[in-house]
Design an enzyme around this catalytic site. Structure first.
Site, short mmCIF file in Angstrom:
data_model
loop_
_atom_site.label_atom_id
_atom_site.label_comp_id
_atom_site.label_asym_id
_atom_site.label_seq_id
_atom_site.Cartn_x
_atom_site.Cartn_y
_atom_site.Cartn_z
N LYS A 6 0.75 -0.99 0.31
CA LYS A 6 0.08 0.15 -0.23
C LYS A 6 0.76 1.47 -0.39
O LYS A 6 0.81 2.44 -0.72
CB LYS A 6 -0.99 -0.19 1.48
CG LYS A 6 -1.63 -1.49 1.06
CD LYS A 6 -3.33 -1.28 2.35
CE LYS A 6 -4.10 -1.80 2.25
NZ LYS A 6 -3.63 -3.74 1.76
N GLU A 20 -3.56 6.79 8.28
CA GLU A 20 -3.54 7.35 8.26
C GLU A 20 -5.31 8.29 8.38
O GLU A 20 -5.44 7.19 9.12
CB GLU A 20 -4.67 7.40 6.36
CG GLU A 20 -5.21 5.68 6.42
CD GLU A 20 -5.61 4.95 5.45
OE1 GLU A 20 -4.62 5.37 4.21
OE2 GLU A 20 -6.74 4.35 5.56
N HIS A 28 -14.95 -6.01 8.01
CA HIS A 28 -14.35 -5.15 6.92
C HIS A 28 -13.80 -5.79 5.34
O HIS A 28 -12.98 -5.77 4.30
CB HIS A 28 -12.25 -4.74 6.91
CG HIS A 28 -12.53 -4.20 8.74
ND1 HIS A 28 -13.25 -2.07 8.39
CD2 HIS A 28 -11.94 -4.17 9.53
CE1 HIS A 28 -12.51 -1.89 9.24
NE2 HIS A 28 -11.91 -3.31 9.84
N ARG A 80 -6.08 -8.25 -9.39
CA ARG A 80 -6.70 -9.39 -9.85
C ARG A 80 -7.99 -9.57 -10.67
O ARG A 80 -8.76 -8.63 -10.63
CB ARG A 80 -6.17 -10.59 -9.06
CG ARG A 80 -7.22 -9.89 -7.68
CD ARG A 80 -7.35 -11.07 -6.89
NE ARG A 80 -7.82 -9.99 -4.96
CZ ARG A 80 -8.59 -9.79 -4.53
NH1 ARG A 80 -9.98 -10.50 -5.77
NH2 ARG A 80 -8.66 -9.02 -3.95
#
Length: 482
Positions: free
Chosen positions: A115, A199, A234, A291
């Site tokens: 990330k 973040e 999540h 993908r």
């Protein structure tokens, strides 16, 4: 490309076999001991057992899968999703073995798999990103400085993560150190990499993702968006296309941003760029999945395209047969992931034998399925049974068809997420389109499903009694006279 090996199992293996067969290709399935009688094994032209029931000795064994491909003379390997689909080492080994990897380059997978590196790579394209760190961090005191600067609440995320693992929301300063330790520990256990970053936590976010396609001739297009905000732990449970809140202008801006992300890493193939959308409809780059997505059928339904076929054609070196201006949205599609999970017990996996397993049919109904009646649900893999997809001329019709299809989907022997799907379809927040990723925590209580089940049972009993009394009244004869 004449022969393709599918390095996967379940409904996605079946899905790939269907498209490959329509293209005239020979298909090869690989399977573990636990999947010997699975549908993908029966449907493929050839099938090879590759190991024990656990993933490590079967579907995650790179060398064994590549060895099988070489032995059977496969021209290509399609990894599906999950397992080795986003493993840069596997992609590299496949190409070095002289076999086509149906997916992006190993380098694109590697870059977008981190990330932090992904954010650095796309930064040159002026794509909006959530405020936070641009480097991995493990020092709690440094993390505190950053958190105070961007403001609480914050989100700690594993750099190599996914599926909610290594992720922690921190509301208060005093919880930061302990939550960092947990996130780092979980990231190490899940991914072998304890790198985390921080973040700003976007409150009331919606999870919007954009499907892209890129060929080897320099053409990159987006296939519009999918709304993926209905999640548990999540992880997505219900997806739809298009999103009910995007304007045409916002849709185009997000689509172009997704194209820039793909171009930043010279992407080739099918991929998905994920964004967060805040309450003011500002969007932020989240990550790229290199993908095919589980939820790709909703995009297929609203565009009329076969994404698996396009993946295979791109891998063969063909150019995309359309340009961006040729692509249009038609109607609305909703997907429910039918998991063998108990929605009354915090979505805990439910294993057992599918004593009854009958799929719904009808106009606008599609089921991508990986099981059959009498089959056991293995404990070794993701517990998804199928994907129930419903299409309508508009969102209202799609919801109506989904309700009907859920009612006609008969499963006995294991608990499933079908009742949860019905709960969502009936909820005013979903119907109105006014929901976010907190839908489950805000609205869902297991007791509500149990109450609905009891009310349904009581109503069925009343109707049965009413029918019995009416039938008896019709059949009763007049009293005979002496």
């Amino acid at each position: 490309m004449k022969k393709v090996l599918i390095a996967n199992r379940g409904e996605i293996a079946v899905r790939i076999i269907e498209s490959a067969r329509q293209m005239g290709m020979v298909t090869v399935a690989v399977y573990s001991v636990a999947d010997r009688e699975a549908p993908h094994v029966q449907l493929a032209d050839e099938a090879v057992e590759i190991g024990g029931p656990d993933s490590a000795s079967s579907y995650l064994d790179m060398d064994k899968i590549i060895g099988v491909a070489a032995t059977v003379g496969a021209d290509a390997i399609h990894p599906g999703y999950g397992f080795l689909s986003e493993n840069a080492v596997f992609a590299k080994k496949v190409t070095e073995a002289g076999i086509i990897f149906v997916g992006p380059s190993p380098e694109a997978i590697r870059v977008m798999g981190s990330k932090l590196e992904a954010k650095a790579t796309v930064s040159a394209y002026d794509i909006p990103m959530v405020p936070g760190t641009d480097k991995a961090i493990t020092d709690a005191s440094k993390a505190m400085e950053i958190a105070r600067d961007i403001g609480f609440p914050i989100l700690i995320k594993a750099s190599a993560g996914g599926g909610g693992k290594g992720m922690r929301v921190v509301e208060k300063e005093e919880d930061l150190e302990s939550q960092m330790e947990r996130a780092i520990s979980e990231a190490k256990a899940a991914f072998g990499d304890g790198s985390v970053f921080i973040e700003k936590y976007v409150t009331s976010p919606r999870h919007i993702e954009v499907q892209i396609l890129a060929d080897t001739h320099g053409n990159t297009v987006h296939l519009f968006e999918r709304e993926c905000s209905i999640q548990r732990r999540h992880q997505k449970v219900i997806e739809e296309a298009p999103s009910s809140v995007l304007t045409p202008e916002l849709r185009e801006r997000m689509g172009q941003a997704a194209i820039h992300v793909a171009r930043s890493c010279d992407y080739v193939g099918a991929g998905t760029v994920e964004f967060l959308l805040d309450a003011d409809h500002n969007f932020y780059f989240l990550e790229m999945n290199t993908r095919l997505q589980v939820e790709h059928p909703v995009t297929e339904m609203v565009t009329g395209l076969d994404l698996v076929r396009l993946q295979l054609e791109i891998a063969m070196g063909k150019a995309l047969p359309f340009a961006q201006e040729d692509l249009k949205l038609h109607g609305h599609a909703i997907e429910l992931r039918v998991y063998a999970e108990d929605p009354l017990d915090n979505f805990f996996p439910s294993t057992g034998t599918l004593e009854t397993y009958r799929l719904p049919e009808g106009e606008g109904v599609r089921v991508d399925n990986g099981f059959y009646e009498g089959m056991k649900v293995p404990i070794y893999y993701d517990p998804m049974l199928s994907k129930l997809v419903c299409y309508g001329a508009d969102r209202t019709e799609a919801i109506h068809r989904m309700r009907k299809a859920i009612g006609e989907y008969l499963v006995e022997g294991v608990r499933t997420t079908l009742p949860f799907g019905r709960f969502v379809m009936d909820h005013e927040a979903f119907i109105s389109g006014q929901f976010d990723t907190h839908f489950v925590s805000q609205y869902y209580q297991p007791g509500s499903l149990e109450k609905a089940r009891k009310e349904k049972s009581e109503l069925a009993a009343v109707l049965a009694l009413h029918h019995y009394l009416k039938t008896r009244e019709k059949l009763s004869l007049p009293n005979s006279q002496p």
